[in-house]
Design a protein around this motif. Sequence first.
Motif, short mmCIF file in Angstrom:
data_model
loop_
_atom_site.label_atom_id
_atom_site.label_comp_id
_atom_site.label_asym_id
_atom_site.label_seq_id
_atom_site.Cartn_x
_atom_site.Cartn_y
_atom_site.Cartn_z
N VAL A 133 0.80 -1.16 -0.16
CA VAL A 133 -0.06 0.07 -0.11
C VAL A 133 0.94 1.17 -0.01
O VAL A 133 0.91 2.07 0.93
N ARG A 134 1.76 1.42 -1.20
CA ARG A 134 2.51 2.56 -1.21
C ARG A 134 1.76 3.68 -1.49
O ARG A 134 0.96 4.02 -2.28
N PRO A 135 2.22 4.76 -0.62
CA PRO A 135 1.45 6.21 -0.88
C PRO A 135 1.55 6.69 -2.38
O PRO A 135 0.50 7.40 -2.74
N ASP A 136 2.56 6.42 -2.93
CA ASP A 136 2.89 7.12 -4.56
C ASP A 136 1.95 6.47 -5.41
O ASP A 136 1.26 6.92 -6.29
N SER A 142 7.77 -8.59 -6.60
CA SER A 142 7.99 -7.43 -7.46
C SER A 142 8.12 -6.08 -6.85
O SER A 142 6.98 -5.70 -6.23
N PRO A 143 8.95 -5.03 -7.19
CA PRO A 143 8.81 -3.94 -6.47
C PRO A 143 8.04 -2.87 -7.32
O PRO A 143 7.58 -1.75 -6.99
N LEU A 144 7.60 -3.49 -8.63
CA LEU A 144 6.74 -2.49 -9.43
C LEU A 144 5.16 -2.87 -9.44
O LEU A 144 4.84 -4.06 -9.80
N ALA A 145 4.54 -2.09 -9.02
CA ALA A 145 2.87 -1.98 -8.77
C ALA A 145 2.47 -1.48 -10.32
O ALA A 145 3.03 -0.57 -10.85
N GLU A 146 1.01 -2.09 -10.59
CA GLU A 146 0.54 -1.64 -11.94
C GLU A 146 -0.81 -0.99 -11.44
O GLU A 146 -1.57 -1.39 -10.83
N VAL A 147 -1.08 0.11 -11.90
CA VAL A 147 -2.44 0.95 -11.85
C VAL A 147 -2.86 1.23 -13.19
O VAL A 147 -1.98 1.77 -14.25
N GLU A 154 11.13 4.21 -7.13
CA GLU A 154 11.75 4.82 -6.02
C GLU A 154 11.42 3.72 -5.04
O GLU A 154 10.21 3.00 -4.75
N SER A 155 12.56 3.24 -4.26
CA SER A 155 12.55 2.30 -3.29
C SER A 155 11.57 2.82 -2.07
O SER A 155 11.19 4.06 -1.92
N PRO A 156 10.94 1.62 -1.40
CA PRO A 156 9.96 2.08 -0.43
C PRO A 156 10.78 2.90 0.63
O PRO A 156 9.92 3.72 1.34
N GLU A 157 12.04 2.42 1.05
CA GLU A 157 12.82 3.06 2.15
C GLU A 157 12.98 4.56 1.74
O GLU A 157 12.68 5.40 2.46
#
Length: 242
Positions: free
Chosen positions: A80-83, A184-189, A205-208
Amino acid sequence: MRDVWTDLPAYRAAVAELAPRVRPGGGADAIRVVEGRGAWWERLVDAAAFVVDEPDPAPTDVHARLGAIGSPVAVVRRRVRPDVVADAGAEPVVPRHVVIDAWGGRTDATALLRDAVGWARILAGGSLSLVDRADTATATTLALRGLDGVGASVARAIGGGVGGALVATALGPRRLEVRVDTASPLAEVAFHDEGGRRIRPVRRESPERLALRRVLDAIDAGAVLSDLPELAADDAVISHPS
């Protein structure tokens, strides 16, 4: 320049990327990175701001106490990344129903359910109340009610392995689909309507780094982030038996 107090290699790498805004260090004026395993809330002391990395679900009384924290707290939930949440709000959807399908290993099952509820809350446009819940040894389903009569259904299946993935879909005149996978670090919208299918640019961008940058921006603006109240809302839904 702000000190960052952490022993986690990924956050040390993020500190190096964000120099000269931050540097490794400690003390009362530092940003402290807190691992989210166990009673993570007991470690939110002795710093000016905090990053909580993948917190375990917390009891309601703990969240009530955390509401008194006046310093910025960024909660890192990689599903659930803010970006990515911001990308999901880039076009109006006006959903009539929200569907979340999640699957993952048993070790992370509770947090995965919590994150699935988080996406239901986000796509439904506000707080959710539990209508019904069904649990088996390998699955949980939730029926939820949101604002303005928007319904949401959440299904989480438990299988082998670790980690977890989910697909969050908002159904209305325009369809929105979010795909997130911890592998995978890459989400799809993606948005779907009569104009076709449009995929938002991938966030790399990394979550950290994202978490530290958000905390730094909040400190500079004198703001308090909404991460803890949102976490409390999602924890409250999954802790309700029916």
